[in-house]
Write an enzyme that holds these catalytic residues in place. Sequence first.
Site, PDB file in Angstrom:
ATOM      1  CB  CYS A  77      38.190 -35.977 -68.741  1.00  0.00           C
ATOM      2  SG  CYS A  77      38.193 -37.594 -69.979  1.00  0.00           S
ATOM      3  CG  HIS A 172      39.356 -37.139 -64.354  1.00  0.00           C
ATOM      4  ND1 HIS A 172      38.740 -36.767 -64.458  1.00  0.00           N
ATOM      5  CD2 HIS A 172      39.347 -38.217 -65.136  1.00  0.00           C
ATOM      6  CE1 HIS A 172      37.964 -37.152 -65.665  1.00  0.00           C
ATOM      7  NE2 HIS A 172      38.371 -37.974 -66.364  1.00  0.00           N
ATOM      8  CD  GLU A 174      38.409 -34.376 -61.553  1.00  0.00           C
ATOM      9  OE1 GLU A 174      39.652 -34.125 -62.213  1.00  0.00           O
ATOM     10  OE2 GLU A 174      37.539 -35.242 -62.782  1.00  0.00           O
ATOM     11  CE  LYS A 517      22.804 -49.875 -49.533  1.00  0.00           C
ATOM     12  NZ  LYS A 517      22.453 -49.074 -48.334  1.00  0.00           N
TER      13      LYS A 517
HETATM   14  P1  XMP Z   1      19.499 -48.459 -46.475  1.00  0.00           P
HETATM   15  O1  XMP Z   1      18.311 -49.951 -45.709  1.00  0.00           O
HETATM   16  O2  XMP Z   1      18.838 -48.610 -48.264  1.00  0.00           O
HETATM   17  O3  XMP Z   1      19.326 -47.495 -45.632  1.00  0.00           O
HETATM   18  O4  XMP Z   1      21.077 -49.614 -46.881  1.00  0.00           O
HETATM   19  C1  XMP Z   1      21.044 -46.927 -46.171  1.00  0.00           C
HETATM   20  C2  XMP Z   1      21.045 -45.273 -45.424  1.00  0.00           C
HETATM   21  O5  XMP Z   1      19.267 -45.048 -45.463  1.00  0.00           O
HETATM   22  C3  XMP Z   1      18.758 -45.086 -43.948  1.00  0.00           C
HETATM   23  N1  XMP Z   1      17.642 -44.876 -44.278  1.00  0.00           N
HETATM   24  C4  XMP Z   1      16.257 -43.799 -43.687  1.00  0.00           C
HETATM   25  N2  XMP Z   1      16.835 -42.630 -43.528  1.00  0.00           N
HETATM   26  N3  XMP Z   1      14.422 -42.048 -43.772  1.00  0.00           N
HETATM   27  C5  XMP Z   1      16.370 -41.643 -43.799  1.00  0.00           C
HETATM   28  O6  XMP Z   1      16.020 -40.345 -43.370  1.00  0.00           O
HETATM   29  C6  XMP Z   1      13.760 -43.011 -44.390  1.00  0.00           C
HETATM   30  O7  XMP Z   1      13.237 -43.458 -44.811  1.00  0.00           O
HETATM   31  C7  XMP Z   1      14.743 -44.668 -44.693  1.00  0.00           C
HETATM   32  N4  XMP Z   1      15.334 -45.259 -45.076  1.00  0.00           N
HETATM   33  C8  XMP Z   1      16.767 -46.024 -44.571  1.00  0.00           C
HETATM   34  C9  XMP Z   1      19.585 -46.190 -43.154  1.00  0.00           C
HETATM   35  O8  XMP Z   1      19.447 -45.772 -41.765  1.00  0.00           O
HETATM   36  C10 XMP Z   1      20.744 -45.890 -44.077  1.00  0.00           C
HETATM   37  O9  XMP Z   1      21.902 -45.045 -43.234  1.00  0.00           O
END
Ligand code: XMP
Length: 525
Positions: A77, A172, A174, A517
Amino acid sequence: TILILDFGSQYSHLITRRVREIGVYCEMLPCTQKIAELSFKPTGIILSGSPYSVYDKDAPHVDPAVWELGLPILGICYGLQEMAWTMGGKVAPCAHREYGHATVHPVALPASSPTHLGKLLAGMGTDLTMWMSHGDQLSELPKEFTALATTATSPYSAIGHLKKPIYGLQFHPEVTHSKNGTQILKNFVLDVCGASANWSMSSFIDKEIARIREMVGPTAQVVGAVSGGVDSTVAAVIMSKAIGDRFHAILVDNGVMRLNECKNVYERLRNKLGINLTLADASATFLGKLAGVSEPEKKRKIIGNTFIDVFEAEAERIDKETALKGQAKIEYLLQGTLYPDVIESISFKGPSATIKTHHNVGGLKEDMKLKVIEPLRELFKDEVRALGKLMGLDDELVWRHPFPGPGLAIRILGEVTPDKVRIVQQADDIYISEIRKAGLYRQISQAYAALLPFNSVGVMGDQRTYEKTICLRAVETTDFMTADWFQFPYDVLKRISNRIINEVRGVNRVMYDVSSKPPATIELE
Ligand code: XMP
């Protein structure tokens, strides 16, 4: 080693994945890498895609020395456009932007063509389904190049240099949407570059152990934190295979771990895996500092800072103790950094704003002055799992859900107290064990119980209750950047809720979180 030069495309790391899947070792470096400063001798070079146009004022360009090495080069690309632009071809915005699937037709080469030209698309058929994503395309071939494939809207979908093993692809190969894309990469790395497919996990272990032994030398000692998660455990096992008891693993009990977690991790690492492990029980210190604090970021900070204090104190204690036995100093710190973190930090654009950084161990104080060892820095998460399996870690460990550094403290909304820790520990233990019993643990990416910061009214027997609420969360995700809530069978949820309300003193209500999320996050704080 194949060198991949990254111009910042969202697909760049996939090139690394594919080449390694073919069994060939490769490293990705920023496109601005000076060739004279390379620490290895590549067998071939791949130039990635990019969000830029070669004509942009701030467009990234490679070190011109790349073209003088006489090595096989494949531009993908933007990589193709960079190549064409450098060699005097013309790149222009497409009249028809190509995005998504396109049918690519390899050109039938005359029998008199140089043999290297036929190698890239050898054995590929006439209609290839490939993934395109570009706004610019080649409008005029550079001198000495010829078309190797076309699409309905582009006469130069793949190109090759008439004399040198230099090729470009507008699509691409990959991405998984490109059927047979891997075959093209295979043709390039194996046939054109002549690389050998000898990269495997077991060769990785041997190579890494040798590298660590050489780096640490015959006497120095190494220290590292372990959590019981797959990354820190695999890193610790490699370390201990390399230098035995000169590696000191430290497990910090911060008082906000899951039920029996410390005991189980200690058992497993020390007794089953033979790691020289110390348990630092600092739960009282952590809980003392957390008392009366309910602001999420403050809680995280307290835990992060206290962790560093406890870890450093423990490392110093070990250093003094082993010095008495005549051993050399602790000079290195083991960290379980994975490749995606490395890619983030080496990108020529700097760390991307959209990616969340977590507060893990890493921020040790300046005065500790330890050199860092990162045995997993070249691996992706699933490679770490494969490595763990190969080194004999049991499935339960290899497939463990991630657990955040600040532990249950961010799953107890509001102030953390010992009794609240007990409630979450018990509820979480019931929840996870029922998930396992239902055979859903592997399907779910992460599950946990949290304690909500309010009481509500209930009735038990003839008594009115005014007690706490447990919130259950379970998500499915591949990268933890986006996630969907898990659709439990109702009977499983029902069993979990019954057990929690009946067995956990102080809880009279259970709720299930049905937020994805984004906009919610996986953790509640
Ligand atoms: P969130 O809450 O941001 O979490 O959607 C995404 C992933 O990250 C983990 N998480 C953490 N892991 N230290 C860590 O090692 C942290 O401070 C921390 N905060 C969130 C969370 O469990 C999920 O897997």
